[in-house]
Design a protein around this motif. Structure first.
Motif, PDB file in Angstrom:
ATOM      1  N   ILE A 154     -82.038  85.799  41.405  1.00  0.00           N
ATOM      2  CA  ILE A 154     -82.290  84.839  40.593  1.00  0.00           C
ATOM      3  C   ILE A 154     -81.521  84.748  39.211  1.00  0.00           C
ATOM      4  O   ILE A 154     -81.547  84.092  38.594  1.00  0.00           O
ATOM      5  CB  ILE A 154     -83.994  85.180  40.041  1.00  0.00           C
ATOM      6  CG1 ILE A 154     -83.970  86.573  39.452  1.00  0.00           C
ATOM      7  CG2 ILE A 154     -84.833  84.839  41.030  1.00  0.00           C
ATOM      8  CD1 ILE A 154     -85.274  86.899  39.033  1.00  0.00           C
ATOM      9  N   SER A 155     -80.461  85.752  39.239  1.00  0.00           N
ATOM     10  CA  SER A 155     -79.554  85.835  38.235  1.00  0.00           C
ATOM     11  C   SER A 155     -78.501  86.669  38.519  1.00  0.00           C
ATOM     12  O   SER A 155     -78.669  87.679  39.241  1.00  0.00           O
ATOM     13  CB  SER A 155     -80.261  86.294  36.747  1.00  0.00           C
ATOM     14  OG  SER A 155     -80.769  87.678  36.936  1.00  0.00           O
ATOM     15  N   ALA A 156     -77.241  86.376  37.797  1.00  0.00           N
ATOM     16  CA  ALA A 156     -76.127  87.290  38.075  1.00  0.00           C
ATOM     17  C   ALA A 156     -75.195  87.018  36.945  1.00  0.00           C
ATOM     18  O   ALA A 156     -74.927  85.761  36.263  1.00  0.00           O
ATOM     19  CB  ALA A 156     -75.548  86.552  39.294  1.00  0.00           C
ATOM     20  N   SER A 157     -74.614  88.069  36.625  1.00  0.00           N
ATOM     21  CA  SER A 157     -73.416  88.289  35.636  1.00  0.00           C
ATOM     22  C   SER A 157     -72.314  89.039  35.869  1.00  0.00           C
ATOM     23  O   SER A 157     -72.450  90.385  36.379  1.00  0.00           O
ATOM     24  CB  SER A 157     -73.926  88.782  34.266  1.00  0.00           C
ATOM     25  OG  SER A 157     -72.932  88.818  33.287  1.00  0.00           O
ATOM     26  N   PHE A 158     -71.135  88.528  36.169  1.00  0.00           N
ATOM     27  CA  PHE A 158     -69.966  89.276  36.542  1.00  0.00           C
ATOM     28  C   PHE A 158     -68.876  89.324  35.476  1.00  0.00           C
ATOM     29  O   PHE A 158     -68.848  88.573  34.658  1.00  0.00           O
ATOM     30  CB  PHE A 158     -69.443  88.679  38.020  1.00  0.00           C
ATOM     31  CG  PHE A 158     -70.262  88.862  39.342  1.00  0.00           C
ATOM     32  CD1 PHE A 158     -69.661  89.876  40.002  1.00  0.00           C
ATOM     33  CD2 PHE A 158     -71.756  88.252  39.368  1.00  0.00           C
ATOM     34  CE1 PHE A 158     -70.621  90.304  41.171  1.00  0.00           C
ATOM     35  CE2 PHE A 158     -72.384  88.554  40.478  1.00  0.00           C
ATOM     36  CZ  PHE A 158     -71.764  89.624  41.333  1.00  0.00           C
ATOM     37  N   ASP A 159     -67.972  90.237  35.821  1.00  0.00           N
ATOM     38  CA  ASP A 159     -66.601  90.133  35.029  1.00  0.00           C
ATOM     39  C   ASP A 159     -65.783  88.954  35.430  1.00  0.00           C
ATOM     40  O   ASP A 159     -66.177  87.874  36.061  1.00  0.00           O
ATOM     41  CB  ASP A 159     -65.930  91.645  35.248  1.00  0.00           C
ATOM     42  CG  ASP A 159     -65.364  91.693  36.512  1.00  0.00           C
ATOM     43  OD1 ASP A 159     -65.547  90.704  37.462  1.00  0.00           O
ATOM     44  OD2 ASP A 159     -64.722  92.568  36.803  1.00  0.00           O
ATOM     45  N   SER A 160     -64.660  88.852  34.461  1.00  0.00           N
ATOM     46  CA  SER A 160     -63.858  87.528  34.544  1.00  0.00           C
ATOM     47  C   SER A 160     -63.303  87.270  35.872  1.00  0.00           C
ATOM     48  O   SER A 160     -62.845  86.134  36.301  1.00  0.00           O
ATOM     49  CB  SER A 160     -62.830  87.726  33.536  1.00  0.00           C
ATOM     50  OG  SER A 160     -61.953  88.582  33.695  1.00  0.00           O
ATOM     51  N   SER A 161     -63.129  88.451  36.618  1.00  0.00           N
ATOM     52  CA  SER A 161     -62.390  88.193  38.039  1.00  0.00           C
ATOM     53  C   SER A 161     -63.427  88.319  39.084  1.00  0.00           C
ATOM     54  O   SER A 161     -63.172  88.228  40.373  1.00  0.00           O
ATOM     55  CB  SER A 161     -61.328  89.360  38.277  1.00  0.00           C
ATOM     56  OG  SER A 161     -62.353  90.567  38.079  1.00  0.00           O
TER      57      SER A 161
END
Length: 404
Positions: A54-61
């Motif tokens: 339901i949600s996701a947050s990743f680094d720039s790569s």
């Protein structure tokens, strides 16, 4: 073939794409250029989580990130190491039961059919195991006695369809399944000698089951017609011949009745030694909507039963088995939804529907209220040492340190 219709969340960078689905699939895609100048989407990797993303947050790569699921879990994802680590886990529906073992493990049951084992390390609580029964609601849970070696520790759980399942925590598997009830299982306890577990149903029937074979040894129908609201067992040291050793246990039902039993399961002996009925106002509303009947043996005097339930007064009553009467009352200002007595015998903890935890002095009757939850409380339980209190409201489980 991956269906984009099931995609719940996505995150992109210049040349990579992470997509999460309602089926719990997390996939890493790369965008590649073809010779004709067109772009092609190629799947690099896939992980399967315990719930819909339901949600996701990743680094720039997009190499590392945090992902949330509808199973109330948070995961750390590392695509380079191809690892997924569960950081946070909690119940998504109502917690229906809670049990403790030797200050080391906490077991919880949930309306989503799950039984979870939590490891306690000081103030840290971490989920270490989960058993899931699809399409069922789990209503109660209990550990094998505290004297059980850790390598033989078991958990018994009761379900909406009347079944009981015995989980072996060493094997991480179900070792017994039985269906002694035709209604939902409301409460379950182990006998102190670990020979039987005793379960109570919504129809008021009590089942005594062999822990080794799962065979139902006897059905007790004295409370038939009124839902079982509490079960409690404690070793007996009373010298009264009517309260013969080795163990006492009691049953509470919604109709304000309490039965007290003396059992020696090694000889298949089980005798009713007392029957308590507490009055209530005539013409009251539907009994099922009334506060539950709750009782505990006093940890410092097994002649005394501590009782709370709907009645003429909002109070805690102390009943003497030898005198066969209520010997003391403590007035309180909220009905109890759950009740437990500290193993030290000096404090009574009460969970209320008014969102409060009420701590009552066992001797003086003075009390103090604590507002820590955002919903009506359903469970409260002391740790074996009496220095920690666990409380439950809907899907919240709070741990409190007792300073008195």
């Amino acid at each position: 073939m991956y269906s984009f219709n099931e995609t719940q969340t996505s995150t992109t960078c210049d040349w990579r794409l992470v997509m999460g689905s309602s089926a719990g699939r997390l996939r890493l895609w790369s965008i590649r250029e073809e010779r004709q100048g067109r772009q092609q989407l190629v799947m690099e990797d896939e992980m399967v989580l315990d719930g819909g993303v339901i949600s996701a947050s990743f680094d720039s790569s997009l190499d590392m990130g945090i992902v949330g699921t509808d199973a109330s879990t948070l995961w750390y994802i590392n695509w380079d190491e191809r690892s997924s680590i569960r950081l946070v886990s909690s119940h998504s529906l109502s917690v229906t039961g809670v049990a403790l073992n030797n200050e080391r493990y906490l077991a919880t049951s949930c309306a989503d059919g799950s039984v979870r084992l939590w490891t306690l390390d000081g103030s840290a609580v971490e989920q270490s195991m989960q058993f899931q029964v699809a399409g069922q609601s789990c209503g109660c849970v209990a550990f094998s006695p505290e004297t059980t070696p850790l390598n033989k520790l078991k958990v018994i759980a009761g379900y909406l369809d009347g079944t009981l399942r015995l989980f072996d925590l060493t094997k991480m598997d179900v070792t017994l399944k039985m269906r002694p009830h035709s209604s939902s299982v409301e409460h379950v306890i182990y006998s102190r000698d670990e020979r039987v577990f005793i379960s109570g149903g919504a129809d008021g029937l009590i089942a005594v089951n062999n822990t080794a074979t799962g065979m139902t040894l006897r059905i007790i129908s004295d409370h038939k017609g009124a839902s079982i609201t509490d079960l409690h067992a404690q070793p007996s040291t009373n010298r009264d011949p009517m309260v013969a050793p080795p163990s006492l246990w009691l049953v509470c039902s919604q109709d304000r009745r309490v039965s007290v039993w003396s059992s020696d399961w090694s000889r298949d002996l089980c005798d009713l030694i007392d029957w308590l009925t507490f009055p209530a106002l005539s013409g009251s509303t539907d009994p099922s909507s009334n506060p539950p009947s709750l009782a505990r043996f006093s940890p410092t005097d097994t002649d005394v039963i501590v009782y709370s339930g709907y009645g003429l007064q909002c109070c805690i009553q102390f009943y003497s088995l030898s005198q066969r009467k209520t010997i003391r009352k403590l007035d309180i200002n909220h009905w109890a939804a759950s009740l437990d007595v500290s193993p030290k015998g000096h404090v009574i903890a009460i969970a209320t529907r008014e969102w409060l935890i009420k701590l009552v002095d066992y001797t003086e009757g003075t009390f103090q209220d604590f507002l820590t939850h955002s919903d009506s409380l359903s469970k409260v339980i002391f740790s074996p040492r009496g220095n920690i209190i666990f409380s439950v409201a809907h899907n919240e489980i709070h741990m409190h340190k007792l300073l008195v």
